[in-house]
Design a protein around this motif. Structure first.
Motif, PDB file in Angstrom:
ATOM      1  N   LEU A   1     -48.193 -65.716  56.955  1.00 37.48           N
ATOM      2  CA  LEU A   1     -48.879 -64.423  56.803  1.00 37.48           C
ATOM      3  C   LEU A   1     -48.875 -63.959  55.351  1.00 37.48           C
ATOM      4  O   LEU A   1     -49.929 -63.610  54.798  1.00 37.48           O
ATOM      5  CB  LEU A   1     -48.200 -63.389  57.703  1.00 37.48           C
ATOM      6  N   VAL A   2     -47.710 -63.968  54.728  1.00 35.78           N
ATOM      7  CA  VAL A   2     -47.610 -63.512  53.332  1.00 35.78           C
ATOM      8  C   VAL A   2     -48.419 -64.428  52.422  1.00 35.78           C
ATOM      9  O   VAL A   2     -49.120 -63.961  51.506  1.00 35.78           O
ATOM     10  CB  VAL A   2     -46.127 -63.461  52.897  1.00 35.78           C
ATOM     11  N   SER A   3     -48.353 -65.725  52.663  1.00 37.94           N
ATOM     12  CA  SER A   3     -49.102 -66.676  51.837  1.00 37.94           C
ATOM     13  C   SER A   3     -50.605 -66.479  52.003  1.00 37.94           C
ATOM     14  O   SER A   3     -51.362 -66.540  51.024  1.00 37.94           O
ATOM     15  CB  SER A   3     -48.731 -68.114  52.212  1.00 37.94           C
ATOM     16  N   SER A   4     -51.043 -66.241  53.235  1.00 36.81           N
ATOM     17  CA  SER A   4     -52.468 -66.007  53.477  1.00 36.81           C
ATOM     18  C   SER A   4     -52.958 -64.770  52.747  1.00 36.81           C
ATOM     19  O   SER A   4     -54.038 -64.775  52.148  1.00 36.81           O
ATOM     20  CB  SER A   4     -52.726 -65.869  54.982  1.00 36.81           C
ATOM     21  N   VAL A   5     -52.161 -63.708  52.794  1.00 37.46           N
ATOM     22  CA  VAL A   5     -52.549 -62.472  52.103  1.00 37.46           C
ATOM     23  C   VAL A   5     -52.565 -62.690  50.598  1.00 37.46           C
ATOM     24  O   VAL A   5     -53.485 -62.240  49.893  1.00 37.46           O
ATOM     25  CB  VAL A   5     -51.592 -61.321  52.485  1.00 37.46           C
ATOM     26  N   PHE A   6     -51.558 -63.398  50.073  1.00 40.09           N
ATOM     27  CA  PHE A   6     -51.513 -63.698  48.640  1.00 40.09           C
ATOM     28  C   PHE A   6     -52.754 -64.479  48.220  1.00 40.09           C
ATOM     29  O   PHE A   6     -53.446 -64.122  47.252  1.00 40.09           O
ATOM     30  CB  PHE A   6     -50.247 -64.491  48.311  1.00 40.09           C
ATOM     31  N   GLY A   7     -53.042 -65.562  48.946  1.00 45.37           N
ATOM     32  CA  GLY A   7     -54.221 -66.365  48.630  1.00 45.37           C
ATOM     33  C   GLY A   7     -55.511 -65.593  48.801  1.00 45.37           C
ATOM     34  O   GLY A   7     -56.453 -65.748  48.011  1.00 45.37           O
ATOM     35  N   GLY A   8     -55.560 -64.738  49.822  1.00 48.21           N
ATOM     36  CA  GLY A   8     -56.753 -63.923  50.039  1.00 48.21           C
ATOM     37  C   GLY A   8     -57.027 -62.975  48.884  1.00 48.21           C
ATOM     38  O   GLY A   8     -58.177 -62.809  48.462  1.00 48.21           O
ATOM     39  N   PHE A   9     -55.960 -62.372  48.341  1.00 51.50           N
ATOM     40  CA  PHE A   9     -56.137 -61.457  47.216  1.00 51.50           C
ATOM     41  C   PHE A   9     -56.549 -62.207  45.952  1.00 51.50           C
ATOM     42  O   PHE A   9     -57.422 -61.740  45.207  1.00 51.50           O
ATOM     43  CB  PHE A   9     -54.845 -60.671  46.968  1.00 51.50           C
ATOM     44  N   VAL A  10     -55.916 -63.359  45.701  1.00 52.50           N
ATOM     45  CA  VAL A  10     -56.294 -64.145  44.513  1.00 52.50           C
ATOM     46  C   VAL A  10     -57.756 -64.571  44.621  1.00 52.50           C
ATOM     47  O   VAL A  10     -58.536 -64.461  43.665  1.00 52.50           O
ATOM     48  CB  VAL A  10     -55.378 -65.369  44.359  1.00 52.50           C
ATOM     49  N   GLY A  11     -58.139 -65.068  45.792  1.00 51.15           N
ATOM     50  CA  GLY A  11     -59.526 -65.477  45.985  1.00 51.15           C
ATOM     51  C   GLY A  11     -60.499 -64.333  45.836  1.00 51.15           C
ATOM     52  O   GLY A  11     -61.579 -64.485  45.245  1.00 51.15           O
TER      53      GLY A  11
END
Length: 500
Positions: free
Chosen positions: A111-121
């Motif tokens: 979950l945290v990784s998905s949110v991190f990647g989503g924000f960077v993207g």
């Protein structure tokens, strides 16, 4: 600045926020069911978008897909059955953590990784869409060929156990991908007169079979697992996640960048992004042997990559009107239906709408932190459900998902046959992951290889005569050579020590 302020006003409309929340819940539900992919969630939303304005119509697609990609991690961690293809790359790590009683921690990392990647993207999408789209369109068939070869090479790198068995598994997947009509010659291959096989083997039923049916067969053959599906989780969703981010920041950043770049390339998408990011994380890790045994590094990198790719695929879709995957193809169709033509002028003529779409990506990822938490907390009851009750329900969902993809009983047959094949492979130490990736990337590899050969009149120089293709080709060959050289040097060193 005026455009951005107007976009905030548009996105803050209660009706738009209501659509985003409802679509997010729908995406979580669809993504968590094996066989129902993010593409299917988007397709099911299309009839509802007929009655919406452009912004809520697009926002519903963006939010549903972001949730569905993460939700695919839930059955992957709980049952070793990826809910979406993007979750397949790291399903073994997530499931091994569940077996250790760390189900909620594993899903929390995802979950945290998905949110991190989503924000960077989303940041890269907002700031660099025109430039990155121009770079993506420098790719021709030869660059896509090397990208496919690189992805397949990664599948052997990330597989556990013998590299030879990983290579054999990959070749099995590539063989399955050749079944059907040859796109170059128009001749049926390995169809044995079956009309259904002429269309090839659909990836979703194949993935369901090789993961889900394999687990069901293993359960039925192993009496020791007849009581419960996995140990009760003794971890928390967000416990220790800040420490995880600090320890894996380079994997999170590299996974996010890999995901965004691969997402930009039409036809690649979140599935390939997750595999490549996982392989790169294993390559640069100080403890590569731990991958596949419940290691957070692979979860962090691939989890960030698959959500970052969701933003990347929108760059060519918005700037040039050319969709990067099936989801953005549907979204572009919705834009056309609303009288909006994607392209460079959309940043001028509909600047408010464009920035509002960008803001939807940020809002969806914020919602993911909240809704994803409750989804994970609810999923713990799955772990506590007796497996003898759970497995028949899983099989039912698998049958429904396989039938829905192909709209025929043939999809169910593919699922069952490849399920048996996957079971036999795993029982004999052959990993499933390379076979799955071979089925996914095989058509892309063949199509671009044949196109490049035709254009270069069969000359090998045509695979290296462009700057990007030359760099990709050299990098891929380097990945092949380095392990062989390392192995040779290690054996030489051992021989020298033995002689001494």
């Amino acid at each position: 600045m005026d455009n951005i302020l107007n976009a905030f006003t548009m996105i803050a409309d209660p009706s738009v926020l209501g659509v985003i929340i409802a679509s997010s819940l729908f995406g979580l539900f669809v993504g968590a069911i094996p066989g129902l992919s993010a593409t299917m969630a988007t397709a099911l939303l299309v009839p509802l978008t007929f009655f919406m304005d452009p912004l809520p119509a697009i926002a519903s697609i963006v939010s549903a897909v972001a949730m569905a990609i993460f939700a695919g991690d839930i059955p992957g961690a709980m049952l070793r059955i990826p809910g979406t293809p993007a979750s397949a790359a790291y399903v073994d790590d997530a499931y091994q953590m569940t077996l250790r009683g760390e189900a909620e921690r594993a899903l929390g990392i995802g979950l945290v990784s998905s949110v991190f990647g989503g924000f960077v993207g989303a940041i890269i999408l907002t700031l660099g869409a025109p430039f990155l789209a121009e770079f993506a369109f420098q790719f021709s068939t030869v660059e896509y060929f090397w990208l496919a070869v690189l992805g397949l090479s990664c599948s052997v790198i990330i597989s556990r156990g013998s590299p030879i068995k990983g290579l054999v598994s990959l070749l099995i997947g590539l063989f399955i991908s050749t079944i059907g009509i040859d796109v170059t010659g128009g001749y049926p291959r390995f169809t044995f007169g079956s009309v259904d096989l002429m269309g090839g083997v659909s990836f979703i039923p194949a993935m369901i079979g090789m993961f889900a049916v394999t687990e069901i067969l293993r359960f039925s053959m192993n009496a020791s697992h007849q009581t419960s599906s996995a140990p009760k989780s003794n971890s928390t969703v967000y416990g220790g996640q800040w420490k995880m981010v600090r320890e894996n920041k380079r994997h999170l950043v590299s996974g996010s960048l890999i995901g965004t770049v691969i997402g930009i390339l039409p036809g690649a998408g979140a599935d390939i992004a997750a595999w490549v990011a996982y392989a790169m994380a294993k390559k640069i890790s100080r403890t590569p042997a731990k991958f596949g045994t419940g290691h957070p590094e692979g979860l962090a990198s691939a989890g960030a990559a698959n959500n970052a790719a969701l933003s990347g695929v929108w760059i060519p879709a918005l700037v040039f009107g050319i969709p990067g995957d099936s989801v953005t193809a549907i979204a572009v169709g919705v834009l056309f239906m609303k009288g909006i033509t994607p392209g460079p002028m959309v940043f001028v003529q509909q600047a408010d709408l464009t920035y509002a779409i960008f803001l939807t990506f940020f809002l969806s990822n914020l919602l993911l932190l909240v809704l994803g938490y409750f989804a994970i907390r609810g999923a713990r009851f799955v772990v506590q459900t007796p497996a003898r009750l759970l497995m028949p329900v899983i099989l039912l969902f698998c049958i429904v998902g396989s039938f829905a993809i192909t709209n025929s009983v043939f999809g169910i047959a593919v699922m069952l046959v490849l399920g048996v094949l996957g079971f036999l492979m795993e029982e004999n130490g052959f990993p499933i992951a390379p076979a799955i990736l071979g089925i996914v990337i095989g058509p892309m590899l063949e199509d671009n290889f044949m196109a490049t050969v035709i254009k270069s009149d069969g000359g090998i120089v045509g695979f290296f005569d462009r700057p990007v293709s030359g760099a990709l080709g050299a990098f891929t060959i380097l990945i092949w050579v380095i392990p062989l050289v390392t192995m040779a040097l290690r054996r030489r060193s051992q021989r020298t020590e033995a002689e001494a």
